[in-house]
Each structure stands twice: as C-alpha cells, then as structure tokens.
Design an enzyme around this catalytic site. Structure first.
Site, PDB file in Angstrom:
ATOM      1  N   LYS A 103       0.816  -1.203   0.000  1.00 21.76           N
ATOM      2  CA  LYS A 103       0.000   0.000   0.000  1.00 21.76           C
ATOM      3  C   LYS A 103       0.859   1.266   0.000  1.00 21.76           C
ATOM      4  O   LYS A 103       0.468   2.301  -0.501  1.00 21.76           O
ATOM      5  CB  LYS A 103      -0.896  -0.023   1.244  1.00 21.76           C
ATOM      6  CG  LYS A 103      -2.019   0.977   1.220  1.00 21.76           C
ATOM      7  CD  LYS A 103      -2.790   0.963   2.523  1.00 21.76           C
ATOM      8  CE  LYS A 103      -3.467  -0.383   2.754  1.00 21.76           C
ATOM      9  NZ  LYS A 103      -4.269  -0.391   3.988  1.00 21.76           N
ATOM     10  N   HIS A 159       7.559  -7.851  -4.214  1.00 20.91           N
ATOM     11  CA  HIS A 159       6.219  -8.148  -4.703  1.00 20.91           C
ATOM     12  C   HIS A 159       5.960  -7.165  -5.835  1.00 20.91           C
ATOM     13  O   HIS A 159       6.333  -5.999  -5.744  1.00 20.91           O
ATOM     14  CB  HIS A 159       5.213  -7.959  -3.562  1.00 20.91           C
ATOM     15  CG  HIS A 159       3.819  -8.396  -3.914  1.00 20.91           C
ATOM     16  ND1 HIS A 159       3.541  -9.405  -4.792  1.00 20.91           N
ATOM     17  CD2 HIS A 159       2.616  -7.949  -3.468  1.00 20.91           C
ATOM     18  CE1 HIS A 159       2.228  -9.571  -4.886  1.00 20.91           C
ATOM     19  NE2 HIS A 159       1.641  -8.700  -4.101  1.00 20.91           N
TER      20      HIS A 159
END
Lengths: 490, 478
Positions: free
Chosen positions: A109, A132
């Site tokens: 995020k 990621h």
C-alpha cells in the site's frame, strides 16, 4: 497510472504469465560477486527487511537501512530493529543518493508513495528491488529509464529466511527482472547475487516475471490460502454446533485441524493428505471435494478474471482511497463470528483424530488447492508458479490459524491478501449454503464411526487414481523432489 | 489430600513415541521418601521421572497414588517451551516481528503463589529480566524461570531433572538450601548425572539402565551405595582422537597473527549494557577458560567471535585475519571454528542420522546439505566408535537423549580439528562417565599443537589440564 498488464498485447501477456523456471545450482557460481562492494540500502525494517539484511550482511555485503524521518525521530520499532543489530540507519536524503541497490521492503500500500519519494533521490544507473510486483503490474508505476528494476521474493516468513540461513541453508526464492527497466542488462546478475546473499540459491530459485508473480500470488492468497480457510472455518464450526458437538471441541478441531492436515500436504501433496484417511473416509472426502469443486468453480474463475483484468486491484485501491472502510468493516465482522469468539476447549485431540473427525476440512483443502491450481493454469500461469501459490503455501497460512485463529491469519497476511480473503468469503459462504445443509457430524466433528472399514476395490482404485493423477500432484512431486534433492543428505 | 498414599508403579511398561521404552518398572515411593534417579546417558532416567508427570503411553502394568499437582523441571520441558515460543515467531507470514512472551507472563501462566514467586525472582537474581522476551534469555536464565514455574505451582510432588546444571554458584547454593527446607513438606524425585552433587535429604537411590529399573538403594545401606557410586564412575581406558580430513585444507592463517583480537568491545541493548570496552586476544594454540555468572554475557562474547552476534559489525574485531565488516562472509570465519553450546543443541532440531550430524561439522551447517566424501564418512564412524555409538550411526539425531545428543555435537565440533574450538558448557547434561570422557578428549586436544581451546564452565572441579589462561566476566551491571 494505468494498469501495466492491461497495456501489453495479448501475446506478451501470455509470455509473461508463462515465465517460471527452476534454476540449477550451477547457475549461481558467481556467488555475491555482482553486489560486492555496492551500497545496498533497505527501506523498511520489518520482519523481511531486517532478516534479509542480516543475511546479506553475513554474506559480506554492505547493507544499511533508511527510514522515514518520523520513524527515526520517534525511535520506532523499525529504528530499534535496525540499530540494535548494528546497522547504519539514515534518512532517505542521507542514504539514497549513494545507494547502488535500493531494496523496497515496505508494504504494498505504501509503494506508490515510497517510490515517488525515493526515485528523485536515487543516483543514475542504480537498481531498485521489490519483493512483490503489485506496484509495477497493477498500479503501473513508471520507474526512471536509467534504473534497473528487479524482484527477489523469499517464499517464507522473515524469521525463517534468517533461521535457514544460519543453519547453512536457505528458503525457496522467486526472482524476476522487469524488462522495461533493465538498461544495462545487469538485472538478472543482480537478482541472482541477491538470492545467493540471502541463502536462497541453496533451497531453489525460480526465475519468474513480475506479472506471473503478481497474478498468481493474488489468486492463491484470496482463494485457497486465506479465503477457503476462512470460509471453511466458519462453515465447519456452525455445522458442528448445529449437530450438538461441544463448542470447545469444535473450536479446537478447526483451529489446529488446518495445520495438522496440511502438514501432510506439505510432505506428500494432496495424495498424502488423503492417504491419512481410512479408505471409506477417503472416498467420502473425495466425493465431497468433487461436489464442492463443481459449486465453487465459477467463483474461482471470477476471482482469476478480476485479477487478470485489473478489476480486483481497482476495487481494492478504491478502498485504500476510502481509508480502508471495507477492509476494516470486514475485519470487525470476522471478529464477531461464533467461531472466533469460542475458545478452543481443553480437550486432547490426537494427530490422527484431526483427519478422522475433519473429513470435510480435508475435502475443502483438496477442493481449494485443485481449483486454484486448475484456474491459474487455465489462465496461462505456468504449473510451477501455480503450485507455489496454492499447495506450497497452504501449510504456512494454516500455521497462523493454529496460533490465534482467523484474527492471527488476517493480522499477519498482507492487507492485499486480507481484502481478497474477505471478498472470497462473502461470496463462498452463501454459495456453499445448500451443500452444507446435507452435511452431518459424521464428516465434521465425529468421524464415520464404522466398525467395518471395507470398501469396494474398483471404487478405491478409481478414487486413488483420480487423486494421484491431478496435475498439481505431478508438478508437486517434481518440485518437492528438487527441494528434497537439495536438502537431502548425500 | 492424598499425602498419606504411596505412589506405586507395578510392572509398568511405558512407550515414548516408539523411540524409547521403560520396561516392567516396579517401584514404590512411600510418604516421606525423596528419591534420586541415576544412570548413564540414554538409560531412561529422565523418562522414568517424566512418567510421574504423566509422560509416555502406558503399555501394561499400573501406576497409582499420584497426587493431583505434580511439577516437573527438565530440559525436555524447557526445550518444549522454547520451541513453542519459537513457533510463535514463525507466524509472521508477511511482515510482523513477534516479540515473544515476556518472562513475567511465562511465570504467571502457572503460578499459584505470587508472594513466593516474587521472593524466588529476587533470590535467583532475575528481577531485571521480567519484561524481557522468554526466548531471548540465556540457558541459565531460562532454567531459573522453569524452576520458579515449578516451585510456585504448589506442587504435591516435585520432579527435578538436572536442576543444578547451568546455574551460577550463588543461585546453586541458594537453591540447594531452599530445596532442603521444602523437602520437609513436599516429596521430591530428582534426576542427576553428577552423583556427587546429590542433596543430603535424598533418602533413596534408583539406578536405571536401558529402560529398566535395576537397583533401588536406601541411603543407610552404605556398601550398596558405594557399589552404585563405582558403577557410575566407570571410566574408559584408551582414548584416541580420530585424525582430521587430509583433503580438507583451510586457507592458511598467518602464524604470527592472533586468532582473535577484540579491541574495546561492547554489547549494548536499549535497556542494558551487557559488558563494555573489553579487550581480549587469543593467540594460536593458546587455551582459555571463560567464567562468569548467568547473564554476564559469556555467550554474547563468544558469539561476537563466531559472528553470530549482530553487534560484531559495530565493534573492533579481527578474527582469523578478517577485520569484521570489511566484506568477509560468516562462512569464511566459521570454517576455522568448532563450536558446542546448549543454544546450538536447541537449534539442531533435525532428523538427520548421527553419522551425518558429525559430518555436518566439516561444513559448519545444521543438517547436511552437501555431498560428503568417503574419508569424511570414515572419520565420522571413528568418532561414533569412540562414543560407543557405532551401531546407532543411522539413528535420527532428534530421537537421542539429551546427553547423547551433546556427545554427538562435541564430536561434530572436533571432527575437523579446527584452529579454534569453542566449548560452551560442554558437560551440561552429561553423566559422570561421559563427562570424564569429554574432559579427557578436551585435554587430548589441548596437548595437540593445532587447536586453541576456549572452554566455558561453571563447575570449578572441571578444570582441564593444559588450560592456563582465564577470563572472568563480572556481574551483570544493573
């Protein structure tokens, strides 16, 4: 920023999804040479950041940590983690301009904010590493042309990344190079050296792509890994209460049942997990799993479709923008479920009893693993990736439920996984409603209780063959074989 | 209360996960008796004690008269608790650091007498550790917490398996006096490897061998007691240290450089300075004994040398010619070191066979991940013969008793004849006979010209011939 995957032509999308190759140990003979003497600066000092940094430093590499000004000024946990372990800690402005490799190990995020802040500070020709690919693939983050972008993702919790290194081994690791950002063609060499520095090469390295990693990781975590276990926990518990099973027993059977049954999965795949059941129980579990697969297949396909076309990430990012209203609401809702609120009873349940009295749970794991795998491979994700993101990680998630139930699972997985898990759960609970009406305590809570465990030979052979010939078992045997070869004592 | 009942084991056979069996045990503990269980490593002493606390699966026979509250302190229970804490740590699938349960909470879990708990915390000197995570404690500190848990649970039967091992002298003396008082009201069963250390209040001795209870001796039967003592003191005769692997050549060290040079080193945590500005130089083939109370930083100091302590990078340390933090890897350092400690034993949770555990000493790994050579296998077999374990070469390591595991790990540390051999409490958990064996081995190594020995021990009587340098760490600064 536009969804990067959606900007690619179909043939390139398919090519990227199909990338996943198990690398051989002799591809790592250069060791950490490509990173030797380079300044590696880690952003974020949580479990992954700290433990990867400890390994890299012990491999002779130059590692320091950069944190936001507030984290340093307030001496937050991340600051303590880094300083107590003897690392240099500095602000972005202090450390990033000198960094040769920047390791972004912050939560998804924060990526857009973090990357936009650090990019102007990074020197020309440096390397940015992710663990990621969400930011690149789903958010379409554009990285400056001169910067090399790679991904190195150990497929285990941070504490294990460290523990295995100290033992002289490592954990399986996925690496990738973002080909739009490989100006000097050194991405692969850097990613390989990074994997060696964390010990990953000893346990096996998968060469993948940003896209394959994101699309398979999202699919796995929201369906079988977290979603199925959440839905299964709630449904199995309510059914047992309805059937008059002691609530303490029911709560314990579920809390530790996932861990116990999937431990068998870890060692020998779905085949071994099913083999732990008696013959009549195995046939029951097989039939139940087949029924559930038929019912849930459209749901798995919807999740995969939404992930592929960007609907999922768009929906979730809208919730990010709305202060996580949905996520937080669903989290609170989960805490109020009967299962979450019932303490595990002080009863002894033997290892085998978890199988014998948890036939439905075994069937749910089988159905979820196979469906996730089938759906991923049908969408163009290669079998190796699909295996890691379904079967391989299920026991890791099950362990978190054993600790403190669903609360713990949802607290320790990423927010991305948690959001997807709730989406799945909301659709799957009603979907299995009719199916659950036919369920009795013989398959969840009490066991079949047969005096005669005889079965029909032909039927048993048919069931065994169906289990053993599923494609997830084929690739699983091969990949577990590589791991065992590497770990085996010769 | 059932304190007038005798505890009766009649023809009892008990299975421990198929790995070990106690057979046909007939034993009566009358009210007012205090027993010492003794025997060789792996004989079943701990198993017999644990049976009284409900361990194992009874196969036949009977067990009656046990009180409701039985407290057990043992390495196995301690290891289980540490393992449970370690497992909590594994749960951070994505990015959460588990802090671990604080000591105060670990004690509270089972405490039934808070006043006593507070007294014990002070008497054993662990007041300053109450907020520390349990799994971050040293071996001796952990042991103290286990003792406090047992003593404050209001036990009606207290079983202590090696209660004195790993304690510093002050704590040891205090505990012995405390137990002596407690013995007036609480029956005790104590397991000790060091027969000489048995407390005065012990009234009866049980000798266990190969899962059988072979002898039961009353204290006042002096001739029988003397015989038992001798049995336990059996010593081996000839000792020959197996050779090193001629094919395994370490990169040569400069003989005029010290092996280790610590220049004003400090270990400091946010709340605590363990030691500071310490200077220490270890020359090649110079033998040292390191001592100090629990928590004085012995293990921390050693791990600065082995590279296991993260603060080795912020201190001025040169080991084997490498100035730390200049691009060397820890594996370049570990290749020169053989190492044994309780912490290593807890880390070494593998089902690997014994031969391969010994071979893993050539690779400095826990478990074996490389292909071994014929010579290495032969050397490992010679070590197994020395330990009397030839027949057990392929048994899984994690199935061994605690003391047997320790012996195998000592062989693993010595197998490559390292330039520096670090033995952190090597005799912890060993019976008299095996302790003699290990000490004799260490003496033999000290006389060779190739290895410097660094030996850590609480027990003054375990002095080793050939060690003539001493470093004592002070009390923990508060």
């Amino acid at each position: 920023m536009a969804n990067y995957f959606n900007t690619l032509p179909l043939r390139q999308q398919l090519a990227e999804l199909a990338k996943c190759r198990f690398m051989h140990l002799d591809e790592f003979t250069d060791g950490v040479e490509a990173l030797k003497g380079k300044k590696m600066v880690v952003i974020g000092c949580g479990a992954q950041g700290l433990n990867q940094g400890l390994n890299l430093r012990d491999s002779g590499l130059d590692v320091s940590y950069t944190l936001r000004d507030e984290a340093i000024a307030q001496k937050r946990q991340s600051w303590k983690n880094a300083t107590e372990n003897g690392f240099t800690v500095g602000t972005y402005e202090e450390l990033l301009p000198m960094a040769d490799v920047v390791l972004n190990l912050t939560p998804d995020k924060q990526h857009t904010g973090v990357v936009n802040t650090i990019m102007p500070l990074m020197k020309k020709g440096a390397c940015l590493s992710y663990s990621h690919g969400f930011n690149i693939v789903e958010e379409g983050m554009q990285i400056r042309d001169d910067i090399t972008v790679i991904m190195v993702a150990p497929k285990c919790p941070g504490s294990e990344v460290r523990a295995e290194y100290v033992r002289g081994f490592g954990v399986p690791t996925l690496i990738a190079v973002h080909e739009d950002n490989d100006p000097k063609g050194e991405g692969l060499a850097l990613a390989k050296a990074y994997a060696v520095g964390t010990g990953g090469h000893k346990a096996g390295v998968l060469m993948s792509s940003f896209i394959a990693e994101v699309k398979s990781d999202l699919m796995g975590e929201q369906t079988i890994l977290c979603g199925m276990l959440q839905t299964g926990s709630l449904l199995c518990f309510d059914k047992m209460i309805e059937e008059g099973i002691d609530p303490g027993y029911a709560s314990k059977l579920i809390q530790y049942g996932w861990e116990t049954t999937t431990e068998a999965l870890k060692y020998g795949g779905v085949t071994n997990m099913m083999d732990r059941l008696s013959n009549p129980a195995k046939i029951r579990a097989f039939d139940l799993a087949e029924q559930m697969k038929d019912i849930m297949r459209p749901l798995y396909q919807k999740h995969q479709d939404d992930i592929m076309n960007g609907t999922f990430s768009k929906t979730m990012m809208a919730d990010w923008a709305n202060d996580d209203a949905e996520l937080l609401g669903w989290r609170a809702e989960t805490a109020e479920t009967a299962y979450e609120k019932t303490q595990a009873g002080d009863v002894d349940i033997s290892e085998q009893e978890y199988f014998d009295n948890g036939i439905l749970m075994v069937a749910m794991v089988k159905a979820g693993v196979e469906l996730a795998f089938e759906t991923m491979t049908a969408a163009g994700i290669i079998a190796d990736s699909a295996y890691y993101e379904s079967l391989h990680e299920t026991p890791l998630i099950a362990n978190t439920i054993a600790r403190k139930k669903l609360y713990e699972m949802n607290a320790t997985i990423s927010d991305t996984a948690e959001y997807g898990c709730y989406l799945y759960n909301h659709a799957c609970v009603p979907l299995l409603g009719d199916f659950m009406k036919g369920i009795k305590s013989d398959v969840i809570g009490k066991g079949l209780g047969l005096n005669d465990t005889g079965v029909d030979n032909a039927r048993l052979i048919e069931v065994n063959e169906a289990i053993r010939n599923h494609p997830v078992e084929k690739i699983g045997a091969e990949l577990r074989g590589y791991m065992a070869d590497m770990k085996r004592i010769v | 209360m059932t304190d007038k009942d005798a505890i009766c084991l009649e023809a009892l056979s008990v299975d421990f996960d198929g790995r070990f069996q106690l057979n046909d045990i007939s034993w009566t503990i009358q009210p007012g008796e205090h027993w010492l269980i003794t025997g060789a490593n792996g004989s079943g002493k701990s198993a017999l004690a644990a049976v009284l606390a409900g361990a194992g699966e009874p196969l036949s026979g009977s067990l009656s008269g046990l009180p409701a509250r039985v407290a057990l302190v043992s390495y196995e229970v301690q290891a289980e608790l540490i393992e449970a804490e370690r497992r909590k740590d594994d749960a951070d699938i994505i990015d959460v650091i588990a802090e671990g349960t604080p000591v105060a909470e670990i004690i509270d879990e089972v405490c039934k007498d808070h006043t006593l708990a507070q007294t014990l915390i002070d008497k054993l000197g662990i007041r300053s550790l109450m907020d520390r995570a349990f799994r971050k404690l040293s071996t001796g500190e952990t042991r103290k917490v286990m003792l406090i848990r047992a003593l404050t649970s209001r036990p009606e039967l207290l079983i202590l398996d090696e209660p004195f091992d790993g304690l510093d002298l002050d704590s040891l003396v205090w505990l012995q006096a405390y137990l002596k008082d407690l013995a007036q009201t609480v029956p005790m069963v104590i397991v000790l490897n060091r027969f000489d250390e048995h407390p005065d209040f012990i009234t009866h001795f049980a000798y266990v061998n190969d899962g059988h209870l072979l002898q039961q001796v009353e204290r006042k039967d002096e001739p029988a007691l003397a015989e038992l003592h001798q049995l336990l003191h059996l010593k081996t005769s000839k000792l020959k240290v197996p050779a090193a692997d001629p094919a395994a050549q370490l990169p040569p060290l400069n003989p005029s450089d010290p092996l280790v040079r610590l220049n004003g080193v400090t270990i400091r945590y946010e709340d605590n300075t363990v030691f500071e500005k310490l200077n220490w130089t270890i020359e090649a083939n110079q033998h040292w004994q390191l001592s100090g109370p629990n928590g004085s930083g012995k293990t921390g100091l050693l791990s600065l040398i082995t590279g296991d302590h993260p603060q080795c990078y912020v201190n001025d340390i040169t080991v084997f010619g490498f100035k730390r933090g200049t691009g060397e890897s820890i594996w370049q350092i570990k290749q020169y070191i053989g190492y044994v400690s309780t912490a290593l034993q807890w880390e070494y949770r593998v089902g690997t066979g014994l031969r391969n555990v010994i071979i893993s000493g050539f690779y400095d790994s826990i478990g074996l991940y490389s292909k071994s050579t014929e010579t290495q296998r032969e050397i490992a077999d010679q070590w197994l013969a020395l330990l009397g374990m030839t027949e057990r070469a392929d048994e899984p390591f994690n199935g061994l008793s605690y003391g047997d595991q320790r012996l195998v790990l000592i062989a693993r540390a010595m197998v490559k004849h390292p330039p520096l051999l670090i033995l952190d409490e090597p005799c912890l958990g060993l019976d008299d006979m095996n302790r003699q064996l290990v000490l004799a081995l260490i003496e033999r190594i000290c006389t060779s010209k190739e290895t410097a020995v660094l030996y850590v021990n609480h027990h003054a009587e375990d002095r080793i011939l050939g060690i003539d340098n001493y470093l004592a760490l002070g009390d923990t600064p508060t």
